[in-house]
Structure formats: C-alpha cells, structure tokens
Motif scaffolding. Structure first.
Motif, PDB file in Angstrom:
ATOM      1  N   TYR A  41       0.815  -1.223   0.000  1.00 38.80           N
ATOM      2  CA  TYR A  41       0.000   0.000   0.000  1.00 38.80           C
ATOM      3  C   TYR A  41       0.842   1.264   0.000  1.00 38.80           C
ATOM      4  N   TYR A  42       2.150   1.140   0.242  1.00 42.77           N
ATOM      5  CA  TYR A  42       3.012   2.319   0.180  1.00 42.77           C
ATOM      6  C   TYR A  42       3.199   2.833  -1.249  1.00 42.77           C
ATOM      7  N   GLU A  43       2.792   2.054  -2.272  1.00 39.28           N
ATOM      8  CA  GLU A  43       2.947   2.522  -3.645  1.00 39.28           C
ATOM      9  C   GLU A  43       2.102   3.764  -3.915  1.00 39.28           C
ATOM     10  N   ASP A  44       1.094   4.010  -3.090  1.00 41.73           N
ATOM     11  CA  ASP A  44       0.268   5.211  -3.242  1.00 41.73           C
ATOM     12  C   ASP A  44       0.968   6.469  -2.734  1.00 41.73           C
ATOM     13  N   PHE A  45       2.108   6.299  -2.077  1.00 44.94           N
ATOM     14  CA  PHE A  45       2.755   7.433  -1.414  1.00 44.94           C
ATOM     15  C   PHE A  45       4.167   7.631  -1.956  1.00 44.94           C
ATOM     16  N   GLY A  46       4.787   8.740  -1.560  1.00 42.42           N
ATOM     17  CA  GLY A  46       6.136   9.044  -2.003  1.00 42.42           C
ATOM     18  C   GLY A  46       6.296  10.467  -2.501  1.00 42.42           C
ATOM     19  N   GLU A  47       5.179  11.141  -2.824  1.00 39.36           N
ATOM     20  CA  GLU A  47       5.250  12.536  -3.220  1.00 39.36           C
ATOM     21  C   GLU A  47       5.321  13.404  -1.963  1.00 39.36           C
ATOM     22  N   GLY A  99     -11.004  11.515  -1.655  1.00 39.51           N
ATOM     23  CA  GLY A  99     -11.813  11.554  -2.864  1.00 39.51           C
ATOM     24  C   GLY A  99     -10.946  11.561  -4.102  1.00 39.51           C
ATOM     25  N   VAL A 100      -9.707  11.050  -3.966  1.00 38.27           N
ATOM     26  CA  VAL A 100      -8.799  10.969  -5.112  1.00 38.27           C
ATOM     27  C   VAL A 100      -8.485   9.507  -5.405  1.00 38.27           C
ATOM     28  N   TYR A 101      -7.933   9.267  -6.589  1.00 34.70           N
ATOM     29  CA  TYR A 101      -7.713   7.903  -7.056  1.00 34.70           C
ATOM     30  C   TYR A 101      -6.503   7.266  -6.382  1.00 34.70           C
ATOM     31  N   SER A 102      -6.653   6.009  -5.972  1.00 35.70           N
ATOM     32  CA  SER A 102      -5.597   5.221  -5.366  1.00 35.70           C
ATOM     33  C   SER A 102      -5.126   4.155  -6.351  1.00 35.70           C
ATOM     34  N   LYS A 103      -3.831   4.182  -6.670  1.00 34.48           N
ATOM     35  CA  LYS A 103      -3.276   3.151  -7.558  1.00 34.48           C
ATOM     36  C   LYS A 103      -3.322   1.779  -6.898  1.00 34.48           C
ATOM     37  N   TYR A 104      -3.045   1.754  -5.605  1.00 32.58           N
ATOM     38  CA  TYR A 104      -3.028   0.476  -4.894  1.00 32.58           C
ATOM     39  C   TYR A 104      -4.419  -0.142  -4.833  1.00 32.58           C
ATOM     40  N   ARG A 105      -5.406   0.668  -4.503  1.00 29.77           N
ATOM     41  CA  ARG A 105      -6.778   0.157  -4.405  1.00 29.77           C
ATOM     42  C   ARG A 105      -7.484   0.091  -5.750  1.00 29.77           C
ATOM     43  N   LYS A 106      -6.905   0.786  -6.726  1.00 26.65           N
ATOM     44  CA  LYS A 106      -7.484   0.863  -8.073  1.00 26.65           C
ATOM     45  C   LYS A 106      -8.900   1.447  -8.042  1.00 26.65           C
ATOM     46  N   LYS A 107      -9.066   2.479  -7.232  1.00 24.63           N
ATOM     47  CA  LYS A 107     -10.344   3.168  -7.150  1.00 24.63           C
ATOM     48  C   LYS A 107     -10.155   4.494  -6.416  1.00 24.63           C
ATOM     49  N   THR A 108     -11.159   5.339  -6.548  1.00 25.86           N
ATOM     50  CA  THR A 108     -11.204   6.583  -5.787  1.00 25.86           C
ATOM     51  C   THR A 108     -11.772   6.286  -4.404  1.00 25.86           C
TER      52      THR A 108
END
Length: 608
Positions: A340-346, A362-371
């Motif tokens: 789940y850390y792939e969503d972070f780093g910025e 309310g923003v898109y999550s790459k890890y969850r593949k959804k907003t």
C-alpha cells in the motif's frame, strides 16, 4: 434499546444471578463447582436464560450445559482462570475499592497517547509491570496510555486480536482486579487509559459462540474470521452483547475510552448502525456518571461519517486514526514503496496529511485501483490520531523492524518532530521514545499445533505482496519470537538512547506548553514544500511557530517567510550535539527574510 445483562451479577438477596443468551438451546443447565451443582435455568424472552444461585460467590467455577449434552464456558465470562477451554469464574465487578472519584477525563485535543502491549512492555509482562513504569511515562510527558486488547486469548502470548472472551481480562496479565488497579493508579497520576477492543470478529481457538446463539450471520467475511451479526435475524441480541461489553469497560473498569479495531470490517446495513448506537449508549453513561468517554475508530475507509455528529448523519465517534499521515511520513523517511506504500512518495502528500489528515479524500488510489476517501474540511484536528509507527505498521513487517532500524537515528528524530508539531492527537508506540531497536513481531501461542502452522503459512503468504527476500518468516508461535519483541529498556547505558529519550521529552514538553502547538488547530496553519524540504507555520492570537523540516539526504537552506512578524527564537534543532546530532548551523534568532541552514534529516523549530 434497553440493555440486558448477560454475565453473572450479585443477586439482591443472596448469591449471584446467572444470565445467558442461548436461543439455539431447548434447555440449559448451569453446572457449577464450589459447590458442585447442576441447576436448570429458566427460559426468558428472545432466547435468554436466567437463574439465581444463593450459594454462588466470587470464585465459583461454572459452565453451561446445552440440551443435556456438552457443557461450555460462558460466552460473557468475566474470567477464564484455566484458559479458553475450561470453566468460567464468577467475579464481582463491584468489589474493587476505587480511589478516582475526583478523576475527570483529559480533553481529547490535549492527549499525548502511548500505545503499549502489556506482555512485551515490561519484563514482567503484566499490569503490575506497567504500574511500576507509570512514573517513567509521566516524566516523559505522556498523559494517556492505550492498551492493546487485554481480553482472554488462547495460550500465553498474543497481540490480543484473537480474543474469544470479550468480557474476560487475560489471566496471564493479572486478571480483572489488576486491570482495575492499573486504571486507578493511572488516574491517581493524572493519566487517562484507552482500551483497544475488537468488535469485528472473534478469535478461532476457544470460540464456542455458535453453540449458543446466532453471533455470526454468514453474510460477510473478514481476513481474520467471520464478522459479527449486526444486521441479520437475532442481531438485536448480538448488538446488546457488544454494547454491554463497551459499557462494562467504561462503567466497571473506569476506562476513559475505547479504540475500536478495524471498524471497516463491522458490517451493519440496518437503519441505525451499531457504532452510532454504541456512541449513543456511552453518551447516556456520561449523563449518568458525569464523566466523558471517547470512542476512537481504526478505519481504512478515510470516511468522516464515523466521526461526524448525529445531526450531520454521522455515527458520533470522537476520533479516528489517520494511516495516511503514517504512510506519507514512512515513505519519505525510508523510501519503501511496496504494497500500500505505492500510493505514497510525493512530498506534497505529507504536507496534505499535516494540513488535512487524509491524503486520499476523494482521489484515485493506484493500490486500491479506485477513488476513495472524503473531505475532512468540517472535522477538527483533535478528531485524528497520528503516529510515526504503531503495532500494525511495525509488527506487520516481515522482520518487525521499527522505524529507527529502517531510517536511522537522525530521520527517526525528524519523524518524531513532524508528528508532534502537527495539529492532531500524537500517539507514540512503546519504545520509540528512546530508539528501541528490538523488533516487534506478530506472535501467537495457540494450543492447537495445526492452528499455529496455519497462522505461520498465512503470514508467509501475506508477506509475498510486500517483500522479495526469501528469508524465513519469524515463527509467530515461537517463544523466541515473543521474547525478542519485548522492550529492552536500559536507556541510560546507551548514549543514543539517552539522546533520543531527552529529545522526545523536550518535544512533548513543547507540545504541552507552547500555546500554538498545544491546540489541535488545523485552520491557523500553512505548510509548503520544495521537494523534501518543508516549511510549516502555525499561529494563535499573536503567537507563532515556524518549523523547517528537511527529509533530504543533503543539507539545505530555508528562507524565513516575510510574513513572520518580529523576532523568532530557536526552540529545537534536532541536529544539535545535545541530541547526539552532527552539529547545528542554525542561528538562535531569526526574522522575516533571513536565511537558515539545516543539515540533512533534521527538524528546526522557532517561536516568538
């Protein structure tokens, strides 16, 4: 909803009245020892059974025999002295002599929380071991301890989330009376106590619930076990069971609040959610006792509905954990981007987490593949608990590494500073305040070897998502795994530990005494960043705080904003020699427009 008592209570005349919910049984017999007897129970409405036994007293052991066949421990047992499979024991919750009559709960926004696991916090691994270290916590500046679950589980060691008797205090920790003594001792020193409770599932071993009633609906599932039945047939009585449990902790054990584990796995599609009903019942208890009780949720949903008031359609809980703050901080500090850390780093995500608690609102999550997530605009800073590490984030790593082992000493100091200057409720995980490097593993001690093996295999498969190395997973059922997870203490024998402890102590002192930092105000705040360098400003009625944070691997230079009025004095520089840093280059006083140098991995705090 009128609550129905479901555990043994003193009779008005003599002895104890035993109460049980067992709608699946056509007959129930109370089987007791000391004295030995078999007493048929009287059937009541809605599947309840009851009987008064004049000869019963504290210490009486008992089971419930269903339909003349098997006898099982009480699902609402208050004590399991011989473990999860053996007889329950009658105890009198009203026999403890409390001394905290004048105790008032600490305002939520003023809490400095300290999460600890009873079995590994002290060498003794008991409530007495915690009591012996309360003065240490008080000197550190902690005013609230949060206990990982303490209910009865199988074996000698467990995180507590595999509990199967939610009303019974684990005997190995000292049992009910010793827990009461701990709470009373905390209150005498001005410290609040929060208890972690699990209402989404029960553990596997010693779980005889389904023999009695419809505790599980079978409609939903969780990764840890079948969830409780809060919205199906017979769910009124399951709700009664859980609410009685929460009320017991606050009313009879004088807990100041409850941390609700994984509320996203509490499934309830009824007209009134169980959490809203629970919050309402604790409000009623507040009216009766004059004392406030807090409910703090752990949730992966980033949904402010949990903490919104009833009038806004919310569930009325007081606060919730913010994993987003941890994740944004962790990735900046360690570079870890797996799972789940792939969503972070910025770097901007840490700015957002400090400003708004939720990064995903309310923003898109790459890890969850959804907003996912929603806005925290209308939620105060005191409604979010933040941390740089906790039992989950450390213990669910393959090697149980604490942050300092992953990031190093200087970065760990910076992470502590980032947490304690933010406008939310800070929570420390035991040992981080002195730079503990012992791991904190996941551990169990089930009596069933096959169950232990299943846990081990499950952990191994789970780690495949996060870690590439082929090293063997620490055996959760090994005594060595548990022993390695204990705090090592011995602070004064190590210069690094002494420096870290002194640094935390000073940060907490500033947090509690500075008129800007002590208020969880996320409105009078501005944070900007250039790459991994952050400038944080907070203000309150003429008082100002200016914080520079450098997460980079190179020194950097900051400029004091022109908007900062007057002269600012340095309060803390983590690179100072007194904190065992490389040496500070920052001036003691600055004004708007001044240039300030800061070493790598450091935090600098100024105030007027």
């Amino acid at each position: 909803m009128t609550l129905k008592t479901i555990f043994p209570v003193r009779s008005k005349d003599k002895g104890f009245t035993f109460n049980l919910w067992a709608p699946k049984a056509s007959s129930v017999t109370l089987v007791t020892d000391f004295p030995q007897s078999e007493v048929p129970m009287n059937q009541q409405q809605y599947g309840y059974w009851s009987v008064t036994v004049p000869d019963a007293s504290p210490g009486t052991r008992y089971k419930y025999e269903l339909d003349g066949q098997h006898a099982f421990p009480d699902p609402a047992s208050l004590a399991q002295p011989e473990g999860v499979h053996e007889a329950s024991e009658v105890i009198a919750l009203d026999s403890f002599e409390w001394t905290d009559n004048k105790w008032e709960n600490i305002p939520l926004g003023e809490m400095i929380q300290y999460e600890l696991h009873t079995g590994t916090f002290s060498p003794e691994g008991t409530f007495e071991g915690i009591i012996s270290r309360l003065d240490y916590l008080l000197d550190l500046g902690v005013n609230t301890i949060e206990l990982l679950p303490v209910v009865q589980f199988s074996g000698f060691c467990n995180w507590g989330y595999d509990g199967v008797y939610p009303f019974a205090v684990h005997q190995g920790y000292g049992g009910a009376k010793e827990l009461m003594r701990l709470v009373d001792a905390c209150h005498s020193k001005g410290m609040a106590v929060m208890l972690d409770v699990v209402y989404n599932h029960f553990g596997p071993e010693g779980n005889y619930m389904s023999n009695f009633g419809h505790y599980f609906s079978g409609k939903y599932s969780t990764p840890w076990g079948e969830p409780l039945n809060f919205d199906g047939a017979h769910s009124d009585e399951v709700r009664n069971y859980v609410i009685q449990n929460a009320v017991m902790w606050c009313r009879d054990f004088h807990m100041d609040g409850l941390r609700l584990d994984a509320v996203h796995a509490i499934f309830d599609f009824g007209a009134e959610h169980i959490l809203k009903q629970l919050a309402g019942k604790l409000e009623e208890l507040t009216t009766k006792t004059g004392k406030s009780y807090y409910l703090i949720a752990e949730s992966h949903l980033n949904d402010v509905r949990y903490i919104s008031p009833f009038s806004k359609g919310g569930y009325g809980l007081n606060a919730q954990w913010s994993d987003d703050f941890h994740h944004a901080l962790h990735v900046l500090a360690t570079g870890d981007r797996k799972g789940y850390y792939e969503d972070f780093g910025e770097p901007e995500q840490l700015s957002k987490a400090i400003r708004q608690a939720f990064v995903f609102d309310g923003v898109y999550s790459k890890y969850r593949k959804k907003t996912y997530g929603n806005s925290t605009k209308n939620s105060g800073g005191e409604q979010f608990v933040i941390f740089s590490q906790n039992h989950d984030q450390v213990g669910n790593r393959k090697h149980g590494e604490r942050l300092i082992s992953l990031s190093g000493f200087e970065m760990a100091k910076l992470a502590a500073g980032a947490m304690l200057v933010s406008p939310n409720i800070p929570m420390l995980f035991m040992g981080e305040e002195y730079g503990e490097r012992n791991p904190f593993y996941y551990f169990v001690s089930h009596l069933d070897p096959e169950l232990n093996q299943l846990v081990k295999e499950g952990r191994k498969n789970e780690f495949k998502k996060f870690f590439d190395d082929q090293e063997e997973v620490a055996d959760p059922a090994s005594r060595e795994t548990f022993e390695q997870s204990k705090l090592s203490w011995n602070i004064h024998a190590n210069s690094e530990r002494r420096a870290m402890h002194a640094f935390y102590r000073e940060l907490i002192r500033l947090r509690k005494t500075n008129p800007v930092l002590r208020l969880p105000d996320k409105d009078n705040l501005k944070i900007t960043n250039t790459g991994k360098s952050f400038t944080l400003r907070r203000w309150q009625e003429g008082r100002q705080i200016l914080v520079f944070m450098n997460f980079d691997q190179q020194p950097t230079e900051f400029e004091v904003p022109e908007t900062m009025s007057g002269q600012l004095n340095k309060l803390v520089d983590s690179s100072a020699k007194q904190w065992k840093g490389p040496g500070e280059e920052s001036p003691q006083q600055v004004s708007g427009g001044d240039k300030v140098k800061l070493t790598k991995e450091a935090i600098l705090i100024y105030s007027n």
